[in-house]
Motif scaffolding. Structure first.
Motif, PDB file in Angstrom:
ATOM      1  N   LYS A   1      -0.427  10.030 -18.909  1.00 59.37           N
ATOM      2  CA  LYS A   1       0.004  11.418 -19.080  1.00 59.37           C
ATOM      3  C   LYS A   1      -0.977  12.143 -19.996  1.00 59.37           C
ATOM      4  N   ASP A   2      -1.453  11.436 -21.010  1.00 62.54           N
ATOM      5  CA  ASP A   2      -2.440  11.994 -21.943  1.00 62.54           C
ATOM      6  C   ASP A   2      -3.766  12.313 -21.264  1.00 62.54           C
ATOM      7  N   ASN A   3      -4.261  11.367 -20.477  1.00 59.69           N
ATOM      8  CA  ASN A   3      -5.603  11.582 -19.915  1.00 59.69           C
ATOM      9  C   ASN A   3      -5.585  12.344 -18.588  1.00 59.69           C
ATOM     10  N   GLY A   4      -4.374  12.773 -18.161  1.00 58.87           N
ATOM     11  CA  GLY A   4      -4.290  13.616 -16.973  1.00 58.87           C
ATOM     12  C   GLY A   4      -4.202  12.846 -15.661  1.00 58.87           C
ATOM     13  N   TYR A   5      -4.331  11.509 -15.725  1.00 55.88           N
ATOM     14  CA  TYR A   5      -4.325  10.730 -14.491  1.00 55.88           C
ATOM     15  C   TYR A   5      -2.949  10.730 -13.824  1.00 55.88           C
ATOM     16  N   PHE A   6      -1.897  10.813 -14.640  1.00 58.73           N
ATOM     17  CA  PHE A   6      -0.531  10.800 -14.103  1.00 58.73           C
ATOM     18  C   PHE A   6      -0.354  11.911 -13.067  1.00 58.73           C
ATOM     19  N   GLU A   7      -0.696  13.134 -13.481  1.00 55.14           N
ATOM     20  CA  GLU A   7      -0.523  14.267 -12.579  1.00 55.14           C
ATOM     21  C   GLU A   7      -1.505  14.195 -11.413  1.00 55.14           C
ATOM     22  N   TYR A   8      -2.729  13.784 -11.714  1.00 51.01           N
ATOM     23  CA  TYR A   8      -3.746  13.639 -10.679  1.00 51.01           C
ATOM     24  C   TYR A   8      -3.265  12.688  -9.582  1.00 51.01           C
ATOM     25  N   ARG A   9      -2.727  11.540 -10.001  1.00 48.62           N
ATOM     26  CA  ARG A   9      -2.259  10.548  -9.027  1.00 48.62           C
ATOM     27  C   ARG A   9      -1.094  11.075  -8.200  1.00 48.62           C
ATOM     28  N   ARG A  10      -0.169  11.774  -8.844  1.00 52.72           N
ATOM     29  CA  ARG A  10       0.962  12.340  -8.092  1.00 52.72           C
ATOM     30  C   ARG A  10       0.479  13.354  -7.048  1.00 52.72           C
ATOM     31  N   ASN A  11      -0.482  14.187  -7.429  1.00 47.97           N
ATOM     32  CA  ASN A  11      -1.022  15.161  -6.480  1.00 47.97           C
ATOM     33  C   ASN A  11      -1.728  14.468  -5.322  1.00 47.97           C
ATOM     34  N   GLU A  12      -2.518  13.470  -5.662  1.00 46.47           N
ATOM     35  CA  GLU A  12      -3.206  12.718  -4.612  1.00 46.47           C
ATOM     36  C   GLU A  12      -2.202  12.064  -3.674  1.00 46.47           C
ATOM     37  N   GLN A  13      -1.115  11.559  -4.252  1.00 45.60           N
ATOM     38  CA  GLN A  13      -0.084  10.921  -3.434  1.00 45.60           C
ATOM     39  C   GLN A  13       0.568  11.923  -2.491  1.00 45.60           C
ATOM     40  N   ALA A  14       0.866  13.125  -2.992  1.00 43.80           N
ATOM     41  CA  ALA A  14       1.493  14.151  -2.151  1.00 43.80           C
ATOM     42  C   ALA A  14       0.583  14.483  -0.970  1.00 43.80           C
ATOM     43  N   LYS A  15      -0.717  14.639  -1.263  1.00 38.87           N
ATOM     44  CA  LYS A  15      -1.665  14.928  -0.186  1.00 38.87           C
ATOM     45  C   LYS A  15      -1.765  13.742   0.771  1.00 38.87           C
ATOM     46  N   TYR A  16      -1.859  12.538   0.179  1.00 38.89           N
ATOM     47  CA  TYR A  16      -1.949  11.330   0.998  1.00 38.89           C
ATOM     48  C   TYR A  16      -0.819  11.274   2.013  1.00 38.89           C
ATOM     49  N   TRP A  17       0.405  11.544   1.546  1.00 39.50           N
ATOM     50  CA  TRP A  17       1.543  11.424   2.451  1.00 39.50           C
ATOM     51  C   TRP A  17       1.550  12.515   3.514  1.00 39.50           C
TER      52      TRP A  17
ATOM     53  N   THR B   1       0.848  -1.191   0.000  1.00 33.88           N
ATOM     54  CA  THR B   1       0.000   0.000   0.000  1.00 33.88           C
ATOM     55  C   THR B   1       0.884   1.242   0.000  1.00 33.88           C
ATOM     56  N   ALA B   2       1.918   1.219   0.842  1.00 34.25           N
ATOM     57  CA  ALA B   2       2.843   2.343   0.910  1.00 34.25           C
ATOM     58  C   ALA B   2       3.531   2.540  -0.430  1.00 34.25           C
ATOM     59  N   CYS B   3       3.996   1.456  -1.010  1.00 35.39           N
ATOM     60  CA  CYS B   3       4.702   1.521  -2.294  1.00 35.39           C
ATOM     61  C   CYS B   3       3.761   2.038  -3.372  1.00 35.39           C
ATOM     62  N   HIS B   4       2.557   1.475  -3.409  1.00 34.78           N
ATOM     63  CA  HIS B   4       1.549   1.882  -4.390  1.00 34.78           C
ATOM     64  C   HIS B   4       1.286   3.374  -4.311  1.00 34.78           C
ATOM     65  N   SER B   5       1.426   3.927  -3.100  1.00 36.85           N
ATOM     66  CA  SER B   5       1.139   5.344  -2.899  1.00 36.85           C
ATOM     67  C   SER B   5       2.303   6.259  -3.241  1.00 36.85           C
ATOM     68  N   MET B   6       3.370   5.711  -3.823  1.00 39.34           N
ATOM     69  CA  MET B   6       4.467   6.600  -4.222  1.00 39.34           C
ATOM     70  C   MET B   6       4.951   6.312  -5.642  1.00 39.34           C
ATOM     71  N   VAL B   7       4.262   5.422  -6.356  1.00 42.13           N
ATOM     72  CA  VAL B   7       4.718   5.102  -7.712  1.00 42.13           C
ATOM     73  C   VAL B   7       3.642   5.435  -8.747  1.00 42.13           C
ATOM     74  N   ASP B   8       4.106   5.476 -10.011  1.00 47.59           N
ATOM     75  CA  ASP B   8       3.186   5.765 -11.114  1.00 47.59           C
ATOM     76  C   ASP B   8       2.598   4.484 -11.695  1.00 47.59           C
ATOM     77  N   PHE B   9       3.336   3.392 -11.534  1.00 43.16           N
ATOM     78  CA  PHE B   9       2.900   2.099 -12.074  1.00 43.16           C
ATOM     79  C   PHE B   9       3.276   1.036 -11.061  1.00 43.16           C
ATOM     80  N   PHE B  10       2.330   0.133 -10.777  1.00 46.06           N
ATOM     81  CA  PHE B  10       2.606  -0.915  -9.788  1.00 46.06           C
ATOM     82  C   PHE B  10       2.589  -2.265 -10.493  1.00 46.06           C
TER      83      PHE B  10
END
Lengths: 365, 365
Positions: free
Chosen positions: A296-312, A197-206
């Motif tokens: 990256k095309d559909n915007g999920y890449f950046e969305y996930r990174r932002n969510e991860q930053a908040k999550y942490w 779970t921790a790892c999943h919350s800091m990577v772009d692809f699991f």
């Protein structure tokens, strides 16, 4: 040297770091003497931004240190590296012991460096690594080719106690590696617990490494982990094992169709390969980078990174709140008694909790 | 009546509770006047232990009330009921809207009461129920037979804000129901979020209702929920749909074989049924009670209950710690700014968290 324990620590660091580029000499070291504790935060940052892996390794050791002075320099270094971080592809790689992770990561890493160029850092999250003081990646000889590749940096899991602590240190190490120009980051976990779970919350692809066969081989993977995977790859697809692996791949594909599609809009892929015979590796990484382009095309890449930053941030807050409570000695004593009362049905869980909290807040005032 | 808002609340309660046994008259009520707010904790306990569902319903309303006076009586009632609780089988039932949960629970409940006797309470966890002030079970007419059965007690989800709050109230309601002699408890959830984890943490068996078909029908179930199930049952296995359902059952069985066996040692079963035509219901409950015997034999039943009691104590502590922090107005203001800093890469998640915590503890002193 004033503190003998620092000296020990720094020796440990010297042993642990920088093996990837043995030819690089730390310009801040006086010849023949271990005096890198004299580096300032700015020295570290300068070294890191130049891509000096010896300095990088030393900075990571500071990040991992529990010494408050080290922590204070480490945080300064991280803050200063932060504007230079983020420009990488972060891949989580999980699989139970025996799935062939080390051999696979060796093959994956060499392929990625040859096919895509750039620089690769391999990190790990394994809170159980205390015993070996160096964890699953400690034995770098298992990554024969990668460990001597000039563009790789391999670092074992931090061995601090709690998962939260270990994961934070790995996350901060990612920042330092990115600032040092590593544009591909692998984060390895052992596939048996909360670390995923921790790892999943800091990577772009699991990426989840599995083996063919139902039953025993699969018992090691904890429930819930399969559903986090963006891709499942079945190792040891070679020799007599090919049919079995292809059957397993079909089974996994069918199983994944029963799950709802992930938020990313990406349907997790299932592939087979052989880490040992170096078969099917290209297809895996074509898939991973196709995913990266897709999100990256559909915007999920950046969305996930932002969510991860908040999550942490929230995770950090919650962990520190919990620590303040559970590490309080008075509370720890009361807790034992409260647990007993709850177990024998003398008190509800809620009332027991409330009494402990009242005591805690009274102690704080 | 001194407090007009109490009066309103008590009217709400009168409407919500006790419909299962409309013939029962509250002996503590003065004829024609709503004066049950004068009941003491001991009055409630006495009524509950006698199995009076009107009193039980009123006590549950106290549990759900946010009024501190009500809460204080409620907690006293719960503590006094606790020694009489625990003697039931608790079943979680989940499935997305459209899976036919209400019809199924109606059929399940009638079967269980007829085949096994005893008394059945049907509760729910649905933190999103605020809008209807009575949630998924609010429309009791959807459980036609069960809602008029003399041995049933149906209660909608508490409509308090947070999941933690809602789940706690449901958990406390279980205690009251058990003390009132209900030896079978159903806890319904909606299959779309965190409520399942909460539900799973208070039941002995977690039953997931699914529909045949891949794709759209399954999109509603969140990832991770399938892996919590001790049994998966596929509804609407009737008419033209039988083949499709049996195929789906086979697919689910294959998928479950790819997961490791759960801690209980029980391999989750997959069955088909029709809630509407009342087909296959017996087989489901044979399976559930076979599981209960199995885990009572191997000790997992008691182990899980103990783990749950501890889980809820720690969960309560964590929730109250979080509330104290996040509901602090100064912190809430700072938090917005901190989130921004983290998102634009000016601060690490950890440093932002640390600053907020330093401010929080300074405020407490």
């Amino acid at each position: 040297m004033e503190h003998p324990e620092n000296s020990t620590e720094y020796k440990g660091l010297t042993v642990n770091s920088g093996v990837a580029q043995p030819s690089i000499v730390n310009p801040y070291l006086k010849k023949g003497r271990f005096r890198h504790h004299q580096l300032s935060a700015n020295d570290y940052v300068e070294g890191i931004l130049k891509g000096n892996v010896t300095i990088l390794g030393q900075a990571v050791t500071l990040v991992e240190s529990t010494n408050p002075d080290h922590q204070s320099i480490a945080q300064e270094v991280i803050e200063k590296c932060l504007p230079h971080a983020g420009h990488s592809v972060r891949i989580g790689i999980s699989g139970v012991p025996g799935a062939g992770k080390s051999t696979s990561i060796d093959a994956f890493g060499i392929h990625v460096l040859e096919a895509y160029g750039g620089k690769l850092a391999v990190l790990a999250i394994d809170p159980s690594s205390e015993r070996s003081k160096g964890s699953i990646l400690g034995d770098k000889t298992r990554m024969e080719k990668l460990s001597v590749h000039p563009d790789s940096f391999i670092r074992p899991s931090p061995s601090a106690g709690s998962l939260g602590g270990v994961a934070r240190k790995t996350r901060e190490t990612i920042i330092l590696c990115e600032a040092a120009g590593f544009d591909k980051i692998f984060v390895e976990t052992v596939g048996v617990g909360q670390s995923e779970t921790a790892c999943h919350s800091m990577v772009d692809f699991f990426l989840l490494i599995q083996l063919a066969g139902t039953g025993d081989e699969l018992q090691g993977i904890k429930r819930g982990i399969m559903e986090m995977a963006d891709g499942i790859v079945i190792n040891k697809c070679d020799g007599n094992n090919v049919d079995k692996c292809q059957l397993a791949a079909t089974q996994f594909r069918n199983a994944l169709h029963l799950f709802p599609a992930p938020e990313s809009g990406w349907m997790p892929q299932v592939l087979t390969y052989s880490g040992f015979y170096n078969l099917g590796i290209k297809e895996i990484w074509d898939m991973v980078f196709k995913y990266i382009d897709f999100v990256k095309d559909n915007g999920y890449f950046e969305y996930r990174r932002n969510e991860q930053a908040k999550y942490w941030m929230y995770e950090s807050i919650n962990e520190q709140l919990r620590n303040s409570f559970f590490q309080n000695k008075t509370i720890a004593l009361m807790l034992e008694n409260a647990e007993e009362q709850v177990l024998c049905g003398k008190q509800t869980s809620f009332v027991a909790a409330k009494k402990l909290l009242d005591a805690y807040f009274a102690l704080l005032h």
